[in-house]
Design a protein around this motif. Sequence first.
Motif, PDB file in Angstrom:
ATOM      1  N   CYS A   1      -9.579  -7.811  -3.215  1.00  0.00           N
ATOM      2  CA  CYS A   1      -8.725  -7.969  -4.387  1.00  0.00           C
ATOM      3  C   CYS A   1      -7.278  -7.572  -4.111  1.00  0.00           C
ATOM      4  O   CYS A   1      -6.986  -6.834  -3.189  1.00  0.00           O
ATOM      5  CB  CYS A   1      -9.217  -7.072  -5.521  1.00  0.00           C
ATOM      6  SG  CYS A   1     -10.948  -7.248  -5.919  1.00  0.00           S
ATOM      7  N   LEU A   2      -6.403  -8.089  -4.958  1.00  0.00           N
ATOM      8  CA  LEU A   2      -5.061  -7.529  -5.025  1.00  0.00           C
ATOM      9  C   LEU A   2      -5.145  -6.334  -5.956  1.00  0.00           C
ATOM     10  O   LEU A   2      -5.998  -6.280  -6.828  1.00  0.00           O
ATOM     11  CB  LEU A   2      -4.077  -8.556  -5.569  1.00  0.00           C
ATOM     12  CG  LEU A   2      -3.912  -9.807  -4.719  1.00  0.00           C
ATOM     13  CD1 LEU A   2      -2.825 -10.685  -5.311  1.00  0.00           C
ATOM     14  CD2 LEU A   2      -3.556  -9.443  -3.280  1.00  0.00           C
ATOM     15  N   TYR A   3      -4.240  -5.402  -5.757  1.00  0.00           N
ATOM     16  CA  TYR A   3      -4.391  -4.150  -6.488  1.00  0.00           C
ATOM     17  C   TYR A   3      -3.236  -3.903  -7.448  1.00  0.00           C
ATOM     18  O   TYR A   3      -2.075  -4.109  -7.116  1.00  0.00           O
ATOM     19  CB  TYR A   3      -4.468  -2.991  -5.501  1.00  0.00           C
ATOM     20  CG  TYR A   3      -4.762  -1.668  -6.154  1.00  0.00           C
ATOM     21  CD1 TYR A   3      -6.024  -1.403  -6.662  1.00  0.00           C
ATOM     22  CD2 TYR A   3      -3.780  -0.694  -6.279  1.00  0.00           C
ATOM     23  CE1 TYR A   3      -6.307  -0.187  -7.278  1.00  0.00           C
ATOM     24  CE2 TYR A   3      -4.052   0.523  -6.885  1.00  0.00           C
ATOM     25  CZ  TYR A   3      -5.319   0.759  -7.382  1.00  0.00           C
ATOM     26  OH  TYR A   3      -5.588   1.962  -7.976  1.00  0.00           O
TER      27      TYR A   3
ATOM     28  N   VAL B   1      -2.106  -2.517  -0.470  1.00  0.00           N
ATOM     29  CA  VAL B   1      -2.728  -1.291  -0.954  1.00  0.00           C
ATOM     30  C   VAL B   1      -3.873  -1.638  -1.898  1.00  0.00           C
ATOM     31  O   VAL B   1      -3.795  -2.594  -2.646  1.00  0.00           O
ATOM     32  CB  VAL B   1      -1.658  -0.440  -1.676  1.00  0.00           C
ATOM     33  CG1 VAL B   1      -2.297   0.660  -2.477  1.00  0.00           C
ATOM     34  CG2 VAL B   1      -0.676   0.129  -0.669  1.00  0.00           C
TER      35      VAL B   1
ATOM     36  N   THR C   1       1.371  -4.879  -3.862  1.00  0.00           N
ATOM     37  CA  THR C   1       0.185  -5.476  -4.473  1.00  0.00           C
ATOM     38  C   THR C   1      -0.829  -5.911  -3.422  1.00  0.00           C
ATOM     39  O   THR C   1      -2.015  -5.927  -3.674  1.00  0.00           O
ATOM     40  CB  THR C   1       0.611  -6.693  -5.327  1.00  0.00           C
ATOM     41  OG1 THR C   1       1.676  -6.286  -6.170  1.00  0.00           O
ATOM     42  CG2 THR C   1      -0.522  -7.200  -6.172  1.00  0.00           C
TER      43      THR C   1
ATOM     44  N   LYS D   1      -6.631 -14.800  -5.392  1.00  0.00           N
ATOM     45  CA  LYS D   1      -7.421 -13.598  -5.141  1.00  0.00           C
ATOM     46  C   LYS D   1      -7.677 -12.858  -6.452  1.00  0.00           C
ATOM     47  O   LYS D   1      -6.830 -12.856  -7.326  1.00  0.00           O
ATOM     48  CB  LYS D   1      -6.670 -12.664  -4.169  1.00  0.00           C
ATOM     49  CG  LYS D   1      -6.553 -13.233  -2.779  1.00  0.00           C
ATOM     50  CD  LYS D   1      -6.214 -12.147  -1.783  1.00  0.00           C
ATOM     51  CE  LYS D   1      -7.467 -11.552  -1.193  1.00  0.00           C
ATOM     52  NZ  LYS D   1      -7.214 -10.634  -0.080  1.00  0.00           N
TER      53      LYS D   1
ATOM     54  N   LEU E   1      -7.864  -9.891  -9.077  1.00  0.00           N
ATOM     55  CA  LEU E   1      -6.935  -8.785  -9.311  1.00  0.00           C
ATOM     56  C   LEU E   1      -7.717  -7.572  -9.800  1.00  0.00           C
ATOM     57  O   LEU E   1      -8.402  -7.645 -10.821  1.00  0.00           O
ATOM     58  CB  LEU E   1      -5.897  -9.205 -10.354  1.00  0.00           C
ATOM     59  CG  LEU E   1      -4.816  -8.182 -10.703  1.00  0.00           C
ATOM     60  CD1 LEU E   1      -3.975  -7.845  -9.482  1.00  0.00           C
ATOM     61  CD2 LEU E   1      -3.920  -8.715 -11.825  1.00  0.00           C
TER      62      LEU E   1
END
Lengths: 383, 317
Positions: free
Chosen positions: B192-194, A59, A56, B39, B41
């Motif tokens: 962002c978190l992915y 990436v 998370t 953060k 998302l």
Amino acid sequence: MRRPDLGDLTAHVVAFGRALREHGVLCGPGEIADALRALERVDVLDPEQFRLALRTTLVHGHHDLRVFDALFPLYWSPFPPVSSSQEDGEDGPAQEAASEKGQLSMERWADAEETEGEQEVPGYSALEVLARKDFSTFTDRELEEIGKLVVAIARRIATRMSRRMQRARHSHRLDLRRTMRLHLRWGGDLPELAFKRRRVRKTRLVLLCDVSGSMDIYSRFLIQFVYALQEAVGNVESFVFSTSLTRVTPALRSRTLREALDRLSRTVPNWSGGTRIGASLMQFLEGWRHLLDPRTVVVILSDGWDTGDVEILHRAMREIRARSGRVIWLNPLLGSPGYQPLTRGMQTALPFVDVFAAAHNLESLRELERTLAARVRRTGRRE
Amino acid sequence: MSRPTLGNIEQILQALEQEGYIADREIATAIYLSIELHKPLLVEGAAGVGKTEIAKVMSQALGTDLIRLQCYEGLDVSTALYEWNYPKQMLRIRLEEGTDRTVEEKEQTIFSEAFLLRRPLLQAITHHRAPVLLVDEIDRADVEFESFLLEVLSDWQVTIPEIGTIRARHIPYVVLTSNRTRELSDALRRRCLYLWIDYPSFEKELRIVLRKVPGISQQLAEQIAAFMHLVRRLDLQKVPGVAETLDWSLALLRLHRDHLDRTSVEETIGCLFKHHEDQRLVRGPWLDAALAAIHEAQRDGEGLARALNRIERTLKA
């Protein structure tokens, strides 16, 4: 949740981040820091939580997920590798023999150069090109000439698209905020209206250039076209393909063409191999589908000699057509006298092509520019 | 600045489940870390996999408000951040026509907070408690807007020339979704978190159907989930998402169908496929083969989940 000391872990995470970076994933100190913060908040002894925490944070895009999933088990081997779901036993990139090439137009390229005086024309055999990708035989003068033309063509393609988009909506909108200010200034009724104009949106170009064996004699010429196009229009993504597809946008971003050619010849595999247009376009759609939208102009440079599956080519072309604003196919063979686009590949692709034009020498590029210019004017008058 | 959390990953799974969202660990972990690390998302994936849902259930689970900014081409700052209330300003100017206040004084009045219309972004950062801010389909907005948004997400403050800088009272929980119609900037991605959401697995889709379509039989639900799994492998123009699955399930239930057969699929095919070509493809010989394989696997008690890969291969051949 268990929160053991992360000291020794940190080094590993940093190393893992570096590995990701080496494989093209944008993963810097910020990501590493996030990953470490994340690891403090999950149960690091739970393999799944550990993996997901890194996934998370390290990436940021779908492409990169694949890299991550491939590298993760290699780096964190104590954890059982994650089963990579269904990996179909698709046939690998079978190395196919280069198809016969249409050398017919080689001479025509030479012919066209005659107008430039007694300047030396690079004469080379297909054999020599196959042996070594040496792009350096271009004279500076040629580069300059082609460069200028290509800039004109690129602008033509770009403005045509943006104009159409502009007409489609109101190009003027009342700027209430400024109007109100004017109103205040003058105290009374609305003295004048302030307008604001929407910014002209830029077109995106996607260039897909065939560098297979049958295209050999044009490849270096086309690459030049692609390079100049990328220079002229800001938003260009370039790919070359033969049996598989390679993104060359970064390589072409070099300061000079020569440098770009140099980097290209080093980075592109399968140069001068067979052609599998359909499979290559599919590969494009799999990885880069998101580049296509109604403002995208797709330019495919290829002779349409496809040794692959026509069905796949059909599917790929259909989707590219459906998703993008315009599809231009530049075929160097189109310049040959008596050439008919009868190859199966070309036949399959043609229904999905908006502009089908030649691109085998300077003259044909000039012609293309005129065609596009004429189209702009015509549509302009009609509306 | 108070920012309630949802507890650990396990608790988030439960909370989502309570709100009717069937999540897996991956989604729960992403939400958890997004809350914990403060953060935004970024959620990507095909249409209809439940990206927008995430923000909704997050706000419900957190017991806070959802503020939604729907992006589209041409979305600009005045629609996303603030706009002046022009009619009100005009009225004030009229009212003050007789007074001897200077232009500057008048200006100060009408460009004050009382005349400000708060749009989603401004609402989000001035809300009385941290809301969930959903920036939906950010890929549809222009690149310029994206960079502006990036600024807001980094600084948590906005500057209005006439008023000054407004700082966030609470930092919102931010969820961005994208359908990938265009590439987002690396800068935004890195903020962002992915999270990538794929089409659900057979098991997950089965749970969703059972949960969201009360009264459906286990048998039919399994058949539906298996059918969806197989049909998504076809070369379709528009792959049906979970929303379509649910529409379809409800339609079948309404028609009192307790199992899938050619007739029931043909009657309801419009729920799943919105392209003529797709419908034609599905109605072809593929349909009989797929249905036969599903029924057979179910009869043998083999367990559909395990049979699916085998069925997929047979259908391909």
